[in-house]
Write a protein that holds these residues in place. Structure first.
Motif, PDB file in Angstrom:
ATOM      1  N   GLU A  84       6.441  -0.202  -2.810  1.00 59.05           N
ATOM      2  CA  GLU A  84       7.295  -0.094  -1.628  1.00 59.05           C
ATOM      3  C   GLU A  84       6.473   0.273  -0.384  1.00 59.05           C
ATOM      4  O   GLU A  84       6.755  -0.209   0.715  1.00 59.05           O
ATOM      5  CB  GLU A  84       8.383   0.948  -1.875  1.00 59.05           C
ATOM      6  N   ALA A  85       5.449   1.134  -0.594  1.00 57.19           N
ATOM      7  CA  ALA A  85       4.594   1.520   0.534  1.00 57.19           C
ATOM      8  C   ALA A  85       3.805   0.317   1.046  1.00 57.19           C
ATOM      9  O   ALA A  85       3.654   0.131   2.262  1.00 57.19           O
ATOM     10  CB  ALA A  85       3.644   2.640   0.115  1.00 57.19           C
ATOM     11  N   GLN A  87       4.681  -2.848   0.714  1.00 56.00           N
ATOM     12  CA  GLN A  87       5.630  -3.752   1.358  1.00 56.00           C
ATOM     13  C   GLN A  87       5.972  -3.284   2.769  1.00 56.00           C
ATOM     14  O   GLN A  87       6.060  -4.078   3.708  1.00 56.00           O
ATOM     15  CB  GLN A  87       6.915  -3.842   0.518  1.00 56.00           C
ATOM     16  N   LYS A  88       6.164  -1.954   2.921  1.00 50.35           N
ATOM     17  CA  LYS A  88       6.482  -1.396   4.227  1.00 50.35           C
ATOM     18  C   LYS A  88       5.345  -1.612   5.211  1.00 50.35           C
ATOM     19  O   LYS A  88       5.559  -1.991   6.370  1.00 50.35           O
ATOM     20  CB  LYS A  88       6.795   0.096   4.097  1.00 50.35           C
ATOM     21  N   GLU A  89       4.107  -1.381   4.733  1.00 50.09           N
ATOM     22  CA  GLU A  89       2.936  -1.546   5.599  1.00 50.09           C
ATOM     23  C   GLU A  89       2.786  -3.008   6.023  1.00 50.09           C
ATOM     24  O   GLU A  89       2.485  -3.310   7.177  1.00 50.09           O
ATOM     25  CB  GLU A  89       1.674  -1.088   4.863  1.00 50.09           C
ATOM     26  N   ASN A  91       5.198  -5.226   6.248  1.00 52.82           N
ATOM     27  CA  ASN A  91       6.275  -5.557   7.178  1.00 52.82           C
ATOM     28  C   ASN A  91       6.004  -5.014   8.577  1.00 52.82           C
ATOM     29  O   ASN A  91       6.267  -5.665   9.583  1.00 52.82           O
ATOM     30  CB  ASN A  91       7.613  -5.013   6.653  1.00 52.82           C
ATOM     31  N   GLU A  92       5.481  -3.771   8.618  1.00 57.34           N
ATOM     32  CA  GLU A  92       5.207  -3.154   9.917  1.00 57.34           C
ATOM     33  C   GLU A  92       4.041  -3.832  10.627  1.00 57.34           C
ATOM     34  O   GLU A  92       4.023  -3.986  11.838  1.00 57.34           O
ATOM     35  CB  GLU A  92       4.916  -1.665   9.739  1.00 57.34           C
TER      36      GLU A  92
END
Length: 326
Positions: A84-85, A87-89, A91-92
């Protein structure tokens, strides 16, 4: 796991390692001991001692399965969080597949927008010129003749590693931590950085530029357990999980200058955090290594000598003057 459970681990482990046939041979030895030295089989009817054995093994089996399931749950949760981390990175950062040349052009364009001059993108271990005082120094003098071979090698830093012009690294017996600070004006993102961790190789740098590190590691690492993070948008911290947890690294990559592993202080390596069995094994290994370097008997040699001396004392009538022992 209680201390009471572990009190015989070192003895049992030493005994188990002598059985080439593995667990079956080890269990056979225990069963044979009960037959030869106790009335375990004859003091009760077969149903009783069979039930006793099954009860004990079933209890331990349940504990083992529970521990395994708990470890699997923790591993799966860790993998979920890491996924999840990432994926978040992604996306950001809106990471996309681009060439090194395109990445370099993007970095240059962003930097040019903020100031007319191109920023200095050289890396340093501490981020400023004052850090040069902390760079590892070579050994110029030794007090013991046995340490002459250490002359010219670098003194380890406080973390049992080495501080160089462009980066610094520290180590424990389990892992190596590398820190590289990039002197850039604008903040870096993960997409600006190249970090390739191989089983025996490492490459680190900025996209489109000469890598800071690109070479063969001193030892093999577990790729799946090795990670890197971008700290404060300008510092890369890489943690490498060692495969061989019994040896100190004398350098990060083979092109680095060598440090003196004899000058390493085991305290920062957190020996106290190891379980009793592993700690005893590591301390014995370190003692034997120093003894060999000084041409002195190892712990095993001393043990053999002690046994021989006791045997001589118990048998004074025997003449050992002409005997040769290896």
């Amino acid at each position: 796991m209680s201390a009471e459970e572990e009190q015989f681990d070192s003895v049992l482990l030493a005994l188990a390692t002598k059985h080439r046939g593995g667990v079956p041979d080890f269990l056979h030895t225990l069963a044979s001991f009960l037959r030869r030295k106790t009335d375990f089989y004859t003091g009760a009817n077969p149903a009783e001692w069979e039930k006793l054995l099954l009860d004990v093994f079933r209890k331990e089996s349940k504990l083992a399965l529970a521990d395994h399931e708990a470890a699997q749950r923790i591993k799966q949760e860790k993998e979920r969080i890491e996924f999840e981390a990432r994926q978040k990175e992604m996306n950001e950062s809106k990471i996309c597949d681009i060439t090194d040349e395109e990445a370099a052009a993007i970095i240059k364009e962003e930097q040019d927008k903020k100031r007319p001059n191109v920023p200095d993108t050289t890396a340093s271990a501490g981020g400023d010129s004052s850090s040069r005082e902390d760079i590892s120094k070579p050994i110029e003098k030794v007090e013991d003749e046995t340490e002459k071979s250490e002359l010219g090698k670098l003194l380890p830093n406080a973390g049992n590693g080495c501080t160089l012009d462009k980066y610094m690294w520290t180590q424990t017996l389990q892992e190596v931590e590398l820190k590289i600070h990039f002197d850039v004006i604008s903040s870096l993102k993960a997409r600006d950085i190249v970090v390739n961790i191989g089983k025996k190789t490492l490459k680190v740098g900025l996209k489109g530029q000469e890598p800071i590190i690109d070479g063969e590691l001193c030892g093999e690492v577990k790729q799946e357990e090795s990670v890197w993070v971008l700290q404060d948008s300008k510092t890369v911290i890489i943690t490498l999980e060692k495969i061989n947890k019994m040896n100190w690294w004398s350098r990060l990559v083979t092109t680095d200058p060598e440090i003196s592993t004899r000058k390493i202080n085991p305290e920062p390596s957190k020996l106290s955090d190891l379980d009793g069995e592993t700690r005893s094994m590591v301390e014995k290994m370190m003692f034997d290594q120093r003894q060999k370097e000084m041409g002195l008997p190892t712990s095993d040699d001393r043990k053999k000598q002690d046994i021989l001396e006791k045997f001589k004392q118990q048998h004074p009538e025997m003449d050992f003057s002409k005997c040769k022992f290896n």
